[in-house]
Scaffold this motif. Structure first.
Motif, short mmCIF file in Angstrom:
data_model
loop_
_atom_site.label_atom_id
_atom_site.label_comp_id
_atom_site.label_asym_id
_atom_site.label_seq_id
_atom_site.Cartn_x
_atom_site.Cartn_y
_atom_site.Cartn_z
N VAL A 36 -4.30 4.51 8.37
CA VAL A 36 -2.95 4.03 8.10
C VAL A 36 -3.04 2.51 8.08
O VAL A 36 -3.39 1.90 9.10
CB VAL A 36 -1.95 4.50 9.17
CG1 VAL A 36 -0.56 3.96 8.86
CG2 VAL A 36 -1.95 6.03 9.25
N LEU A 37 -2.79 1.91 6.93
CA LEU A 37 -2.97 0.47 6.74
C LEU A 37 -1.62 -0.18 6.48
O LEU A 37 -0.85 0.29 5.65
CB LEU A 37 -3.90 0.20 5.56
CG LEU A 37 -5.24 0.94 5.54
CD1 LEU A 37 -6.02 0.57 4.29
CD2 LEU A 37 -6.05 0.65 6.80
N THR A 38 -1.35 -1.28 7.18
CA THR A 38 -0.13 -2.02 6.90
C THR A 38 -0.47 -3.33 6.20
O THR A 38 -1.56 -3.89 6.36
CB THR A 38 0.68 -2.33 8.18
OG1 THR A 38 0.11 -3.45 8.88
CG2 THR A 38 0.77 -1.11 9.09
N TYR A 39 0.48 -3.78 5.41
CA TYR A 39 0.36 -5.08 4.74
C TYR A 39 1.75 -5.67 4.64
O TYR A 39 2.76 -4.95 4.71
CB TYR A 39 -0.28 -4.93 3.36
CG TYR A 39 0.67 -4.38 2.31
CD1 TYR A 39 1.24 -5.21 1.35
CD2 TYR A 39 1.01 -3.03 2.30
CE1 TYR A 39 2.12 -4.71 0.40
CE2 TYR A 39 1.88 -2.52 1.35
CZ TYR A 39 2.44 -3.37 0.41
OH TYR A 39 3.32 -2.87 -0.52
N LEU A 63 1.39 1.26 4.21
CA LEU A 63 2.76 0.94 4.60
C LEU A 63 3.01 -0.55 4.45
O LEU A 63 2.24 -1.36 4.96
CB LEU A 63 3.02 1.33 6.05
CG LEU A 63 2.82 2.80 6.44
CD1 LEU A 63 2.98 2.96 7.95
CD2 LEU A 63 3.79 3.69 5.68
N ARG A 64 4.10 -0.90 3.78
CA ARG A 64 4.49 -2.31 3.72
C ARG A 64 5.35 -2.62 4.94
O ARG A 64 6.44 -2.05 5.10
CB ARG A 64 5.27 -2.61 2.43
CG ARG A 64 5.62 -4.09 2.32
CD ARG A 64 6.25 -4.43 1.00
NE ARG A 64 6.47 -5.87 0.89
CZ ARG A 64 6.98 -6.48 -0.18
NH1 ARG A 64 7.30 -5.75 -1.25
NH2 ARG A 64 7.14 -7.78 -0.20
N VAL A 65 4.84 -3.48 5.80
CA VAL A 65 5.53 -3.80 7.05
C VAL A 65 5.40 -5.29 7.33
O VAL A 65 4.28 -5.82 7.37
CB VAL A 65 4.92 -3.01 8.24
CG1 VAL A 65 5.69 -3.34 9.53
CG2 VAL A 65 4.92 -1.52 7.98
N ASP A 66 6.51 -5.95 7.54
CA ASP A 66 6.50 -7.31 8.07
C ASP A 66 6.51 -7.18 9.59
O ASP A 66 7.51 -6.76 10.18
CB ASP A 66 7.73 -8.08 7.59
CG ASP A 66 7.77 -9.52 8.08
OD1 ASP A 66 6.93 -9.88 8.94
OD2 ASP A 66 8.63 -10.29 7.62
N VAL A 76 5.80 2.30 12.53
CA VAL A 76 4.44 2.50 12.04
C VAL A 76 3.81 3.77 12.62
O VAL A 76 3.29 4.61 11.89
CB VAL A 76 3.56 1.26 12.34
CG1 VAL A 76 2.09 1.56 12.02
CG2 VAL A 76 4.04 0.05 11.54
N VAL A 77 3.84 3.92 13.92
CA VAL A 77 3.23 5.09 14.55
C VAL A 77 3.95 6.38 14.15
O VAL A 77 3.29 7.36 13.78
CB VAL A 77 3.15 4.93 16.08
CG1 VAL A 77 2.71 6.23 16.74
CG2 VAL A 77 2.17 3.81 16.44
#
Length: 254
Positions: A36-39, A63-66, A76-77
Motif C-alpha cells: 500500500v503506497l501513499t503519495y 493512495l493519494r494522501v497529504d 490509510v490503514v
C-alpha cells in the motif's frame, strides 16, 4: 484472495512515489510483499513505482494522501485492510525538512507543518497499524520501521533544527512503542539515513546539499537510496525477528 496471496506480507509505505520510499517499495516488492503506497503529488512518478512493483509480482494499492491532513492519514490503514484483509508492516517514510537555514529564521507555521507530517501523521498511522497487528487484539503481529535521520542526533545547527527535533520525536516513538508492543508481537525499529541523494534537498532550497556536505562525511560521499532501502528490507525480514527498538544508522560514518 488466493491461498498464496493470503500468505504474502502486506506493507504500507508512506511517501513512496520517489526517493527512499520508492526504492523501499521496489525492494520489498522483489522480496514478495504486497504493498500500500501513499503519495501526495506527481501521480506519474507514483504510477511508475506501482508498475515496477507489479512487475515483481506485487499487488499494489496506491493512495493519494497529504500526510499533513491527519484525517486523511487516519484512513490509510483502514483502506489497506479493506483492500487486502490485513496488514503486516508499516514504513513511516513520508517527511519534509522545511527550508534550510538558521534556527532564528524558521517560521513557526513551517515548523508546525513539519511536525504534522513528520510526527503527528506517523502517530496516527502507527496507532491504527499496531491496533490491527497486535496479538493482544487478535492480530498476527507485525513490524513498523520509522525513517528518521542522522539529524535527530546531530541537531543540525544552522541547517534545520526543527526538522531534527521532529526526527528525534520519531526516534522516541520507536523506543517507546517497541517496549510497549513487543509483548504483542509488534517489532518497531528505526532507520536513520545520513545525507542521501534525493529530491528532499531541492524542496528545502539547497538542491546541491548532498555534494556540498560530502567533504564532512567520513566516507566522503552522500548515500544512495538503495543503501537506505537495504536496511529497511532487513528489518522487515525474518532475519530481524529478534530486532526491535533498534536504530540502524546509515550515514557514511557520521
Amino acid at each position: 484472495m488466493t491461498p498464496d496471496a493470503a500468505a504474502r506480507p502486506v506493507t504500507i509505505i508512506t511517501g513512496a512515489s520517489r526517493g527512499i520510499g520508492a526504492e523501499i517499495a521496489r525492494r520489498l516488492a522483489a522480496e514478495g510483499h504486497d504493498l500500500v503506497l501513499t503519495y501526495r503529488d506527481r501521480l506519474d512518478d507514483a504510477e511508475r513505482v506501482v508498475a515496477e512493483c507489479e512487475a515483481s509480482g506485487a499487488r499494489v494499492l496506491l493512495l493519494r494522501v497529504d500526510m499533513a491532513d491527519l484525517d486523511a492519514a487516519a484512513q490509510v490503514v483502514p483502506q489497506a485492510i479493506a483492500a487486502f484483509g490485513m496488514i503486516t508492516g508499516l514504513v513511516n517514510n513520508a517527511g519534509i525538512t522545511g527550508r534550510i537555514g538558521p534556527f532564528l529564521d524558521a517560521p513557526l507555521e513551517e515548523t508546525e507543518l513539519v511536525f504534522r507530517v513528520n510526527v503527528l501523521a506517523p502517530i496516527v498511522v502507527t496507532q491504527s497499524a499496531i491496533a490491527h497487528m497486535s496479538t493482544e487484539r487478535g492480530g498476527a503481529g507485525g513490524s513498523v520501521v520509522n525513517i528518521s535521520s542522522g539529524a535527530a542526533k546531530s541537531g543540525s545547527p544552522n541547517t534545520y533544527i526543527t526538522y531534527a527535533m521532529s526526527k528525534a520525536a520519531l526516534n522516541a516513538l520507536t523506543t517507546g512503542a517497541s517496549k510497549e508492543f513487543g509483548p504483542a508481537g509488534v517489532r518497531v525499529n528505526t532507520v536513520s539515513p545520513g545525507t542521501t541523494r534525493t529530491e528532499i534537498h531541492a524542496a528545502a532550497g539547497r538542491p546541491n546539499a548532498p555534494d556540498e556536505r560530502a567533504p564532512g562525511i567520513p566516507m566522503r560521499r552522500p548515500g544512495e537510496v538503495h543503501e537506505i532501502a537495504g536496511a529497511v528490507v532487513y528489518l522487515m525480514s525474518t532475519d530481524a525477528s529478534y530486532t526491535s527498538g533498534a536504530d540502524i544508522r546509515v550515514a557514511g560514518g557520521n
